[in-house]
Design an enzyme around this catalytic site. Sequence first.
Site, PDB file in Angstrom:
ATOM      1  N   THR A 145      -2.964   5.612  -4.081  1.00  0.00           N
ATOM      2  CA  THR A 145      -1.869   6.311  -3.387  1.00  0.00           C
ATOM      3  C   THR A 145      -0.534   6.087  -4.099  1.00  0.00           C
ATOM      4  OG1 THR A 145      -1.742   4.401  -1.927  1.00  0.00           O
ATOM      5  CG2 THR A 145      -2.939   6.288  -1.116  1.00  0.00           C
ATOM      6  N   THR A 146      -0.339   4.887  -4.660  1.00  0.00           N
ATOM      7  CA  THR A 146       0.901   4.616  -5.402  1.00  0.00           C
ATOM      8  C   THR A 146       0.859   5.325  -6.751  1.00  0.00           C
ATOM      9  OG1 THR A 146       0.934   2.436  -4.370  1.00  0.00           O
ATOM     10  CG2 THR A 146       2.446   2.784  -6.189  1.00  0.00           C
ATOM     11  N   ASP A 162       0.855  -1.184   0.000  1.00  0.00           N
ATOM     12  CA  ASP A 162       0.000   0.000   0.000  1.00  0.00           C
ATOM     13  C   ASP A 162       0.895   1.239   0.000  1.00  0.00           C
ATOM     14  OD1 ASP A 162      -2.405   1.521   0.282  1.00  0.00           O
ATOM     15  OD2 ASP A 162      -1.864   1.835   2.366  1.00  0.00           O
ATOM     16  N   ASP A 204      -9.127   0.215   2.017  1.00  0.00           N
ATOM     17  CA  ASP A 204      -9.021   0.924   0.732  1.00  0.00           C
ATOM     18  C   ASP A 204     -10.277   0.684  -0.104  1.00  0.00           C
ATOM     19  OD1 ASP A 204      -6.572   1.798   1.445  1.00  0.00           O
ATOM     20  OD2 ASP A 204      -5.429   0.765  -0.101  1.00  0.00           O
TER      21      ASP A 204
END
Length: 524
Positions: free
Chosen positions: A92-93, A59, A385
């Site tokens: 997020t990545t 994550d 998520d």
Amino acid sequence: MSMNIFGAEATEEKAENARLASFVGALALGDLVKSTLGPKGMNKILQSGSSGDISVTNDGATILKSIQLDNAAAKILVNISKVQDDEVGDGTTSVCVLAAELLREAEKLISQKIHPQTIIEGYRIASAAALSALEKAAKDNSTDPARFRQDLVNIARTTLSSKVLNQDKDYFANLAVDAVLRLKGSTDLEHIQIIKKAGGKLTDSYLDEGFILDKTIGTNSPKRLENAKILISNTSMDTDKIKVFGARIKVDSTGKLAELERAEKEKMKTKVDAIAAHGINCFVNRQLIYNYPEALLSDKGIMTIEHADFEGVERLALVTGGEIASTFDHPELVKLGRCELIEEIMIGEDKLIKFSGVAAGEACTVVLRGSTNQMIDEAERSLHDALSVLSQTVKETRVVLGGGCSETLMSCAVEEQARKVQGKKAIAAEAFSRALRMIPTILADNAGYDSSDLVAKLRAAHYEGRSDAGLDMNRGTVGSMTQLGVTESYKLKRQVVLSASEAAEMILRVDDILRATPRRREAV
């Protein structure tokens, strides 16, 4: 003539050096997390320096929050990743990688002597074209409940496919969708409680309606209670200690000591009577309940639950519709919690308390099982998520296609726009298009496929008019994302492009880095 006007040990980096330091930090961070992107992404082990605790995750937000950074530009990338996590919950990545790729392209342009402000103008034109193309490609099925549910399941599957739950993504996608649809459009995930219990396998996890408290029912209390009226409190229920720190009491006989104890007991008995006067049959306290008050409450037929920690009490008040009380002089002012059934259940070898038929009908509990604590922690992050993205999609119901399809679509739209732009800004707009195409390139690289070949085919497919073409990561070919059901939230994709382009702009504008003098620690 250059002259140092700063205090001792304060440093300044100017122009090229400042820009280089910013680029190096941001690119290093992008390279760190890009191997975790997509369904074939790799995990990272994070080990604490002080306690030695480890967590295994892919994550992006968790990795970036956990690393100590000294580079200012890298910290900006961490911040946009945190905002993405708070705002949407996933991507997020992607946001970090896209920002890093935009800066990588900008670095090449600056080396060709193109001014940063020209690059920023080009990026803005490209960003507007990309978002416009994304909005046109978005579909909204909110008017058809069956198709909308299928959209939500597909979004959950896509989100979970890049996480540890990939093997059981269909099971967990349905579980997440059921939990979010219970919220009836709310984005408050407080109503969904996640309990982690090691043991069993991941598919032993289940969704339970109601609320489960990880505590045990007091001794001599009934283990099952119907039509419960619950008083939730945060008060001290211990008699055998004087409350003033360091207080001493001197007595000249044991009779006086017995009198003191009797007075304390009377005081506690009065408090218990005041609690019972609320007409309740269940008393939940955040603090401990000692033996004497517990026995008094049991005699009155009141079930006692002690030491329900702060989060447990807060969430219980939320789902049962009660208020947390600390004083009991005015029963008419206290709002009691209600539920249809309280019972003791077993999960693995542990006893827990289940509250069924609670006032907040949207409340539910996800019980996560798994072989190791690290596995369960990562499963919780993955599920969180998915829940976050789904709860946002229920509000902003538009969806777009994943698997590199949206990025290629935006990239083609930006290339079309760049042809109409005059001057050097067009070169920057083309660079933006190349940065967007890096997302499918990295997806293919992480899976071990030939990225150059695949992305060229994908781009050609979009120019041929196959607007749903994306990367089929299982076969290593270009496939139809509509048929494969690879769907993502429109809000998520939009936020990724917005945040990444704004962060890249901010870092590009830097031409000076000033570092303050480190604070001295005086020896005592």
